[in-house]
Design a protein around this motif. Structure first.
Motif, PDB file in Angstrom:
ATOM      1  N   VAL A   1       7.115  11.146  70.321  1.00  0.00           N
ATOM      2  CA  VAL A   1       8.500  10.828  69.970  1.00  0.00           C
ATOM      3  C   VAL A   1       8.625  10.639  68.461  1.00  0.00           C
ATOM      4  CG1 VAL A   1      10.431   9.251  70.366  1.00  0.00           C
ATOM      5  CG2 VAL A   1       8.871   9.798  72.239  1.00  0.00           C
ATOM      6  N   GLY A   2       7.556  10.165  67.826  1.00  0.00           N
ATOM      7  CA  GLY A   2       7.562  10.020  66.369  1.00  0.00           C
ATOM      8  C   GLY A   2       7.867  11.330  65.666  1.00  0.00           C
ATOM      9  N   HIS A   3       7.349  12.440  66.188  1.00  0.00           N
ATOM     10  CA  HIS A   3       7.654  13.761  65.620  1.00  0.00           C
ATOM     11  C   HIS A   3       9.155  14.027  65.679  1.00  0.00           C
ATOM     12  CE1 HIS A   3       3.605  15.340  64.949  1.00  0.00           C
ATOM     13  NE2 HIS A   3       3.239  14.826  66.106  1.00  0.00           N
ATOM     14  N   THR A   4       9.767  13.701  66.811  1.00  0.00           N
ATOM     15  CA  THR A   4      11.211  13.922  66.988  1.00  0.00           C
ATOM     16  C   THR A   4      12.010  13.076  66.007  1.00  0.00           C
ATOM     17  OG1 THR A   4      10.850  14.380  69.341  1.00  0.00           O
ATOM     18  CG2 THR A   4      13.103  13.841  68.657  1.00  0.00           C
TER      19      THR A   4
ATOM     20  N   THR B   1      31.093 -12.335  71.384  1.00  0.00           N
ATOM     21  CA  THR B   1      31.636 -11.081  70.897  1.00  0.00           C
ATOM     22  C   THR B   1      31.296  -9.993  71.890  1.00  0.00           C
ATOM     23  OG1 THR B   1      31.257 -11.830  68.641  1.00  0.00           O
ATOM     24  CG2 THR B   1      31.703  -9.492  68.950  1.00  0.00           C
ATOM     25  N   SER B   2      32.278  -9.190  72.294  1.00  0.00           N
ATOM     26  CA  SER B   2      31.995  -8.141  73.275  1.00  0.00           C
ATOM     27  C   SER B   2      31.186  -7.021  72.639  1.00  0.00           C
ATOM     28  CB  SER B   2      33.299  -7.584  73.836  1.00  0.00           C
ATOM     29  OG  SER B   2      34.078  -7.024  72.797  1.00  0.00           O
ATOM     30  N   THR B   3      30.322  -6.408  73.446  1.00  0.00           N
ATOM     31  CA  THR B   3      29.519  -5.295  72.977  1.00  0.00           C
ATOM     32  C   THR B   3      30.373  -4.039  72.931  1.00  0.00           C
ATOM     33  OG1 THR B   3      27.572  -6.258  74.005  1.00  0.00           O
ATOM     34  CG2 THR B   3      27.444  -3.945  73.416  1.00  0.00           C
ATOM     35  N   PRO B   4      30.390  -3.309  71.820  1.00  0.00           N
ATOM     36  CA  PRO B   4      31.179  -2.081  71.758  1.00  0.00           C
ATOM     37  C   PRO B   4      30.720  -1.088  72.827  1.00  0.00           C
ATOM     38  CG  PRO B   4      30.409  -2.734  69.568  1.00  0.00           C
ATOM     39  CD  PRO B   4      29.703  -3.596  70.550  1.00  0.00           C
ATOM     40  N   ALA B   5      31.670  -0.303  73.331  1.00  0.00           N
ATOM     41  CA  ALA B   5      31.341   0.728  74.320  1.00  0.00           C
ATOM     42  C   ALA B   5      31.061   2.036  73.588  1.00  0.00           C
ATOM     43  CB  ALA B   5      32.505   0.892  75.292  1.00  0.00           C
ATOM     44  N   PHE B   6      30.053   2.751  74.032  1.00  0.00           N
ATOM     45  CA  PHE B   6      29.666   4.006  73.385  1.00  0.00           C
ATOM     46  C   PHE B   6      29.652   5.112  74.430  1.00  0.00           C
ATOM     47  CE2 PHE B   6      27.505   0.485  71.178  1.00  0.00           C
ATOM     48  CZ  PHE B   6      28.108   0.597  69.935  1.00  0.00           C
ATOM     49  N   GLN B   7      30.619   6.022  74.323  1.00  0.00           N
ATOM     50  CA  GLN B   7      30.743   7.108  75.287  1.00  0.00           C
ATOM     51  C   GLN B   7      30.237   8.434  74.742  1.00  0.00           C
ATOM     52  OE1 GLN B   7      31.747   6.388  78.372  1.00  0.00           O
ATOM     53  NE2 GLN B   7      32.077   4.250  77.764  1.00  0.00           N
ATOM     54  N   ASN B   8      30.119   8.528  73.427  1.00  0.00           N
ATOM     55  CA  ASN B   8      29.715   9.788  72.810  1.00  0.00           C
ATOM     56  C   ASN B   8      29.237   9.528  71.391  1.00  0.00           C
ATOM     57  OD1 ASN B   8      32.146   9.534  71.218  1.00  0.00           O
ATOM     58  ND2 ASN B   8      33.259  10.351  72.991  1.00  0.00           N
ATOM     59  N   VAL B   9      28.822  10.602  70.725  1.00  0.00           N
ATOM     60  CA  VAL B   9      28.288  10.445  69.373  1.00  0.00           C
ATOM     61  C   VAL B   9      29.362   9.971  68.398  1.00  0.00           C
ATOM     62  CG1 VAL B   9      28.667  12.854  68.675  1.00  0.00           C
ATOM     63  CG2 VAL B   9      26.835  11.527  67.614  1.00  0.00           C
ATOM     64  N   ALA B  10      30.622  10.308  68.664  1.00  0.00           N
ATOM     65  CA  ALA B  10      31.705   9.866  67.781  1.00  0.00           C
ATOM     66  C   ALA B  10      31.833   8.346  67.798  1.00  0.00           C
ATOM     67  CB  ALA B  10      33.020  10.521  68.202  1.00  0.00           C
TER      68      ALA B  10
ATOM     69  N   SER C   1      20.775   4.967  77.205  1.00  0.00           N
ATOM     70  CA  SER C   1      21.341   5.898  78.175  1.00  0.00           C
ATOM     71  C   SER C   1      20.633   7.232  77.977  1.00  0.00           C
ATOM     72  CB  SER C   1      22.852   6.056  77.979  1.00  0.00           C
ATOM     73  OG  SER C   1      23.117   6.727  76.758  1.00  0.00           O
ATOM     74  N   GLY C   2      20.915   8.172  78.843  1.00  0.00           N
ATOM     75  CA  GLY C   2      20.242   9.459  78.735  1.00  0.00           C
ATOM     76  C   GLY C   2      20.474  10.151  77.401  1.00  0.00           C
ATOM     77  N   ALA C   3      21.662   9.927  76.815  1.00  0.00           N
ATOM     78  CA  ALA C   3      22.008  10.639  75.585  1.00  0.00           C
ATOM     79  C   ALA C   3      21.970   9.761  74.341  1.00  0.00           C
ATOM     80  CB  ALA C   3      23.408  11.245  75.727  1.00  0.00           C
ATOM     81  N   MET C   4      21.781   8.436  74.495  1.00  0.00           N
ATOM     82  CA  MET C   4      21.930   7.532  73.362  1.00  0.00           C
ATOM     83  C   MET C   4      20.976   7.867  72.216  1.00  0.00           C
ATOM     84  SD  MET C   4      23.518   5.159  71.839  1.00  0.00           S
ATOM     85  CE  MET C   4      24.565   4.326  73.019  1.00  0.00           C
ATOM     86  N   ASN C   5      19.710   8.154  72.514  1.00  0.00           N
ATOM     87  CA  ASN C   5      18.773   8.487  71.435  1.00  0.00           C
ATOM     88  C   ASN C   5      19.263   9.684  70.639  1.00  0.00           C
ATOM     89  OD1 ASN C   5      17.055   6.403  71.938  1.00  0.00           O
ATOM     90  ND2 ASN C   5      15.307   7.650  72.528  1.00  0.00           N
ATOM     91  N   ASP C   6      19.753  10.717  71.335  1.00  0.00           N
ATOM     92  CA  ASP C   6      20.252  11.912  70.645  1.00  0.00           C
ATOM     93  C   ASP C   6      21.442  11.564  69.764  1.00  0.00           C
ATOM     94  OD1 ASP C   6      18.328  13.448  71.904  1.00  0.00           O
ATOM     95  OD2 ASP C   6      19.652  14.045  73.547  1.00  0.00           O
ATOM     96  N   TRP C   7      22.353  10.744  70.290  1.00  0.00           N
ATOM     97  CA  TRP C   7      23.520  10.359  69.490  1.00  0.00           C
ATOM     98  C   TRP C   7      23.107   9.590  68.247  1.00  0.00           C
ATOM     99  CZ3 TRP C   7      26.531   7.954  74.215  1.00  0.00           C
ATOM    100  CH2 TRP C   7      26.939   9.001  75.075  1.00  0.00           C
ATOM    101  N   LEU C   8      22.203   8.629  68.421  1.00  0.00           N
ATOM    102  CA  LEU C   8      21.771   7.815  67.280  1.00  0.00           C
ATOM    103  C   LEU C   8      21.104   8.660  66.204  1.00  0.00           C
ATOM    104  CD1 LEU C   8      20.348   4.746  69.239  1.00  0.00           C
ATOM    105  CD2 LEU C   8      22.315   4.696  67.682  1.00  0.00           C
ATOM    106  N   LEU C   9      20.350   9.662  66.628  1.00  0.00           N
ATOM    107  CA  LEU C   9      19.615  10.478  65.659  1.00  0.00           C
ATOM    108  C   LEU C   9      20.499  11.511  64.974  1.00  0.00           C
ATOM    109  CD1 LEU C   9      16.200  10.942  67.487  1.00  0.00           C
ATOM    110  CD2 LEU C   9      16.767   9.375  65.633  1.00  0.00           C
TER     111      LEU C   9
END
Length: 469
Positions: free
Chosen positions: A201-204, A2-11, A178-186
């Motif tokens: 990071v736990g505080h964040t 199964t191909s891994t989905p591509a994630f370009q942004n928070v959407a 990626s540089g932004a992935m944590n922000d998108w996930l949160l």
């Protein structure tokens, strides 16, 4: 595959989370057999790809195959086996007693998965600390979004590939770093966030989770003390500490961080420790293929800085050297350090062993209490009173007496921190509980209605007092 989905942004991340929520609502993961087959498939894939996994661990951290298997793959296998053995009983509704005041009723507790959970795993044990919570979450019937650390590049890429090969992405999905992935996930709403990493990071994580009232499990760290008293078997203590501190070159959240050694045995302890490290890794430890390395240049420079930036009265009892080309640092023992030294003001996460001496156990306790509550605590002593005082008077996540680290490998009991070192626990049944909501239910018969609770109350309070005394 199964191909891994591509994630370009928070959407894109939010859309994937919605797909996973929709799949969870189908009820497929409620079936115990579905969970069982998922765990069997995961174990089979791991077995088939052991060499690739061990090679990736060596590339990221310099772990020898034995260490990679013992501290990573073997622990994952044990977790899968435990869950497979007990899954049916853990997932079964449990009948409990019902007070007579609710006659005639029956009460049951239904184990219920939380939904779609997010697991954020670290770089220091990139296989174990990603897959053990994943196994527990699957066993409990959840869909899982897993984001491994991009710092452990080789292993994290392998994990993303593994998830794509083993699971449909609507059930278990890997999110590459990626540089932004944590922000998108949160920014996305999950049913639970499970994070292993630093308290900072736990505080964040907590702050982001609070926006949605998302429950969090935080497996953090801290400065875990190791007490060696005057009754200890010093040789045995040195053997076991050299082993435990040497694992992953000290890059372990439950590694003994600093050492409180009774002044009567301190010199002997240091000498024995020096001998044990060389017995295990040879005379030139920096050239030993079985001695792991720091994860990155930045971490190498940080740990070397802790060794070099010490007070004028502190000395290097043994070690002290590093090789920037291989990122290896010798096991390094520091004597004469104070609480003001840099090495005592952060979690070391490297092969540095600062020694502080004490005269009384109360003095040692005072030092431990100057820090936040640690994830682990260790005591080497043949005095049962000393052991008891350490275990009962100090606050910490978990402990081992006359050894180090190994308490976390017993999945018959939970593993987790307290206070600044974390909240929540997992492993084995405690791990199943971690990702489960227990629905309390009461079912009442309709063949009889007891009038005591219904108005008018008249003199019913006497009977009520008798029933609810």
């Amino acid at each position: 595959m199964t191909s891994t989905p591509a994630f370009q942004n928070v959407a894109d991340v939010e859309a994937q989370a919605r797909r996973m929520h929709d799949f969870f609502q189908t009820g497929a993961t409620l079936q115990v057999e579905y969970r069982r087959q998922a765990l069997v498939k995961l174990k089979s894939y791991l077995k088939e790809n052991e060499e690739r996994i061990l090679d990736a661990l060596h590339a990221d951290l310099g772990k020898a195959p034995f260490e990679g298997y013992a501290t990573e793959l073997g622990i994952v296998y044990d977790e899968i086996n435990t869950c497979l053995k007990h899954l049916s009983s853990w997932a079964r509704p449990r009948r409990v007693r019902t007070p007579i005041v609710h006659f005639h009723s029956t009460s049951k507790v239904y184990p219920s998965p939380l939904g779609v959970v997010l697991v954020l795993s670290p770089w220091n044990y990139p296989v174990q600390l990603a897959l053990v919570p994943l196994v527990d979450a699957i066993a409990a019937g959840n869909c899982v979004a897993l984001k491994p650390s991009r710092t452990s590049k080789a292993t994290s890429e392998l994990l993303i590939d593994l998830l794509a090969n083993v699971f449909p992405p609507e059930f278990v999905c890997g999110f590459p770093g990626s540089g932004a992935m944590n922000d998108w996930l949160l920014e996305v709403r999950w049913d639970q966030i499970f994070f292993t990493g630093s308290p900072n990071v736990g505080h964040t994580i907590m702050e982001a989770a609070a926006k949605h009232l998302t429950p969090v499990v935080l497996e953090l760290g801290g400065k875990s003390p190791c007490i060696v008293d005057e009754t200890a078997n010093v040789k045995r203590a040195a053997q076991r500490i050299a082993w435990g501190k040497g694992i992953n070159s000290g890059q372990t959240c439950v590694a003994p961080d600093y050492f409180l050694v009774h002044e009567h045995v301190a010199d002997d302890f240091v000498a024995q420790l020096d001998a044990c490290f060389h017995q295990y890794y040879g005379q030139d430890i920096l050239a030993c293929d079985e001695w792991p390395h720091m994860i990155s240049q930045r971490h190498f420079e940080r740990v070397m800085g802790l060794i070099e930036n010490r007070n004028p009265d502190a000395s290097v009892a043994f070690g002290g050297n590093g090789d920037a080309a291989t990122l290896r640092i010798e096991p390094t023992c520091l004597r004469g350090v104070t609480l003001d030294d840099p090495v005592m003001n952060e979690e070391i996460f490297g092969p540095v062993l600062p020694i502080l001496t004490y005269r009384s156990l109360d003095q040692a306790f005072d030092i431990v209490r100057t820090f936040e509550k640690p994830l682990a605590c260790y005591v080497f002593s043949d005095d049962k009173q000393v052991q008891h005082r350490v275990l009962t008077r100090l606050q910490f996540g978990g402990a081992t007496v006359n050894d180090v680290v190994v308490h976390l490998a017993n999945n018959h009991m939970g593993f987790g921190g307290v206070g600044n070192s974390g909240m929540g626990a997992y492993h084995g049944k405690v791990g199943f509980d971690c990702f489960t909501h227990y629905k309390s239910t009461l079912k009442k018969g309709t063949w009889l209605e007891l009038p005591i609770r219904n108005p008018p109350f008249d003199d019913k309070i006497k009977l009520l007092r008798m029933l609810m005394r």
